[in-house]
Scaffold this motif. Structure first.
Motif, mmCIF file in Angstrom:
data_model
loop_
_atom_site.group_PDB
_atom_site.id
_atom_site.type_symbol
_atom_site.label_atom_id
_atom_site.label_comp_id
_atom_site.label_asym_id
_atom_site.label_seq_id
_atom_site.Cartn_x
_atom_site.Cartn_y
_atom_site.Cartn_z
ATOM 1 N N CYS A 1 -16.503 3.743 11.923
ATOM 2 C CA CYS A 1 -15.215 3.163 11.526
ATOM 3 C C CYS A 1 -14.303 3.056 12.748
ATOM 4 O O CYS A 1 -14.392 3.858 13.670
ATOM 5 C CB CYS A 1 -14.514 4.033 10.489
ATOM 6 S SG CYS A 1 -15.349 4.176 8.911
ATOM 7 N N HIS B 1 -15.624 -1.081 9.036
ATOM 8 C CA HIS B 1 -16.605 -0.136 8.519
ATOM 9 C C HIS B 1 -18.002 -0.713 8.752
ATOM 10 O O HIS B 1 -18.258 -1.863 8.372
ATOM 11 C CB HIS B 1 -16.435 0.084 7.015
ATOM 12 C CG HIS B 1 -15.093 0.586 6.591
ATOM 13 N ND1 HIS B 1 -13.937 -0.152 6.747
ATOM 14 C CD2 HIS B 1 -14.731 1.750 5.986
ATOM 15 C CE1 HIS B 1 -12.910 0.542 6.258
ATOM 16 N NE2 HIS B 1 -13.366 1.688 5.795
ATOM 17 N N ASP C 1 -17.907 -4.420 6.803
ATOM 18 C CA ASP C 1 -16.769 -5.168 6.281
ATOM 19 C C ASP C 1 -15.493 -4.579 6.882
ATOM 20 O O ASP C 1 -15.512 -3.489 7.468
ATOM 21 C CB ASP C 1 -16.722 -5.090 4.753
ATOM 22 C CG ASP C 1 -15.939 -6.248 4.137
ATOM 23 O OD1 ASP C 1 -15.335 -7.038 4.901
ATOM 24 O OD2 ASP C 1 -15.919 -6.352 2.898
ATOM 25 N N GLY D 1 -11.375 -3.661 6.054
ATOM 26 C CA GLY D 1 -10.283 -3.493 5.116
ATOM 27 C C GLY D 1 -8.964 -3.818 5.812
ATOM 28 O O GLY D 1 -8.803 -3.526 6.997
ATOM 29 N N ASP E 1 -4.952 -0.612 0.218
ATOM 30 C CA ASP E 1 -5.569 0.703 0.107
ATOM 31 C C ASP E 1 -4.964 1.677 1.114
ATOM 32 O O ASP E 1 -5.010 1.446 2.323
ATOM 33 C CB ASP E 1 -7.079 0.542 0.348
ATOM 34 C CG ASP E 1 -7.830 1.860 0.295
ATOM 35 O OD1 ASP E 1 -7.247 2.860 -0.144
ATOM 36 O OD2 ASP E 1 -9.009 1.867 0.686
ATOM 37 N N ASN F 1 -7.409 3.141 3.682
ATOM 38 C CA ASN F 1 -7.708 2.239 4.790
ATOM 39 C C ASN F 1 -6.754 2.467 5.957
ATOM 40 O O ASN F 1 -7.141 2.386 7.121
ATOM 41 C CB ASN F 1 -7.614 0.786 4.316
ATOM 42 C CG ASN F 1 -8.120 -0.193 5.332
ATOM 43 O OD1 ASN F 1 -9.304 -0.213 5.654
ATOM 44 N ND2 ASN F 1 -7.230 -1.019 5.868
ATOM 45 N N SER G 1 -11.641 3.316 4.036
ATOM 46 C CA SER G 1 -11.429 2.854 2.670
ATOM 47 C C SER G 1 -12.593 3.296 1.795
ATOM 48 O O SER G 1 -13.727 2.833 1.969
ATOM 49 C CB SER G 1 -11.309 1.320 2.637
ATOM 50 O OG SER G 1 -11.350 0.850 1.304
ATOM 51 N N LEU H 1 -14.127 0.389 -0.216
ATOM 52 C CA LEU H 1 -14.953 -0.463 0.638
ATOM 53 C C LEU H 1 -16.279 0.231 0.942
ATOM 54 O O LEU H 1 -17.352 -0.396 0.918
ATOM 55 C CB LEU H 1 -14.199 -0.796 1.925
ATOM 56 C CG LEU H 1 -14.759 -1.924 2.802
ATOM 57 C CD1 LEU H 1 -13.663 -2.523 3.678
ATOM 58 C CD2 LEU H 1 -15.901 -1.433 3.687
ATOM 59 N N ARG I 1 -18.636 -0.181 -1.881
ATOM 60 C CA ARG I 1 -19.292 -1.496 -1.933
ATOM 61 C C ARG I 1 -20.415 -1.603 -0.909
ATOM 62 O O ARG I 1 -21.475 -2.180 -1.184
ATOM 63 C CB ARG I 1 -18.248 -2.599 -1.707
ATOM 64 C CG ARG I 1 -17.225 -2.701 -2.830
ATOM 65 C CD ARG I 1 -16.430 -3.984 -2.738
ATOM 66 N NE ARG I 1 -15.619 -4.087 -1.533
ATOM 67 C CZ ARG I 1 -14.379 -3.624 -1.434
ATOM 68 N NH1 ARG I 1 -13.808 -2.988 -2.463
ATOM 69 N NH2 ARG I 1 -13.693 -3.774 -0.313
ATOM 70 N N LEU I 2 -20.210 -1.038 0.284
ATOM 71 C CA LEU I 2 -21.265 -1.066 1.298
ATOM 72 C C LEU I 2 -22.475 -0.250 0.844
ATOM 73 O O LEU I 2 -23.624 -0.664 1.017
ATOM 74 C CB LEU I 2 -20.736 -0.525 2.625
ATOM 75 C CG LEU I 2 -19.639 -1.331 3.323
ATOM 76 C CD1 LEU I 2 -19.261 -0.665 4.646
ATOM 77 C CD2 LEU I 2 -20.071 -2.770 3.563
#
Length: 210
Positions: free
Chosen positions: A76, A114, A127, A129, A175, A178, A183, A186, A189-190
């Motif tokens: 990150c 991320h 992705d 954020g 967020d 973030n 996040s 996020l 989702r990853l």
């Protein structure tokens, strides 16, 4: 990955705030610092820069690990887009004061990249954020005191919301995690692109599996 399998998450970051966020969410991580020289990376915009740095950190740490089953490496990085500039850590008091004098009473966008790598399969997902941050209209005395605390010198954009700087942010749009540096939605989702769920990373799940 199997739904009854507990992955191991490695965080390629020295940030105690990111580790604290994961810990508060019930996720234990192993921290390995990448040693990436962030000053060598250039990008056209904040989103591209933070994602490039997150990718570099994750890949640098992944290269030092064996491809054990279930090992995921998360990189990150955060930067602030403000007034047409990309702002990372100020490092010096003079720069931190300069930034806060410009930011007070205004807003910027905090971007956090991320990057997640599965060591077993080599699969990668990433992705960015983005959260809008509205800064309070600080007095000169508040800026001087905040910079003297040392906190803003080592964080992206020269501020935090999970420390002393929380009093100097009027509101955010997006967020909060973030802004702190990671996040969780996020990340969820990853992980799902790898077939991994957040509950599989919870400490309770690990104990029950054992």
């Amino acid at each position: 990955m199997q739904t009854d399998f507990s992955p191991r998450l490695v965080l390629a970051s020295a940030s105690p705030a990111r580790r604290a966020l994961l810990s508060a969410a019930g996720i234990d991580v192993e921290v390995l610092v990448s040693g990436v020289d962030e000053s060598t990376v250039e990008a056209a915009d904040a989103a591209e820069l933070c994602l490039s740095l997150a990718r570099m950190k994750a890949r640098a740490v992944a290269a030092t690990l064996s491809a054990d089953p279930g090992v995921l490496v998360l990189g990150c990085d955060s930067v602030l887009a403000f007034d047409g500039e990309i702002l990372g850590k100020p490092h010096t008091p003079a720069e931190a004061v300069k930034r806060w004098c410009a930011m007070r009473g205004r807003s910027g966008v905090l971007h956090t990249g991320h990057h997640l790598t599965d060591l077993t399969t080599g699969k990668q997902a990433e992705d960015v954020g983005a959260t809008v941050v509205h800064f309070a209209d600080l007095t000169d005395g508040e800026i001087e005191a905040y910079v003297a605390s040392g906190e803003p010198l080592h964080v992206a954009g020269a501020f935090t919301i999970d420390g002393k700087g929380g009093a100097f942010v009027e509101r955010i749009e997006g967020d909060a995690g973030n802004v702190i540096g990671l996040s969780l939605p996020l990340l969820r989702r990853l992980l799902m692109t790898f077939g991994v769920t957040i509950p599989q990373l919870w400490r309770t799940s690990r104990k029950e599996d054992a």
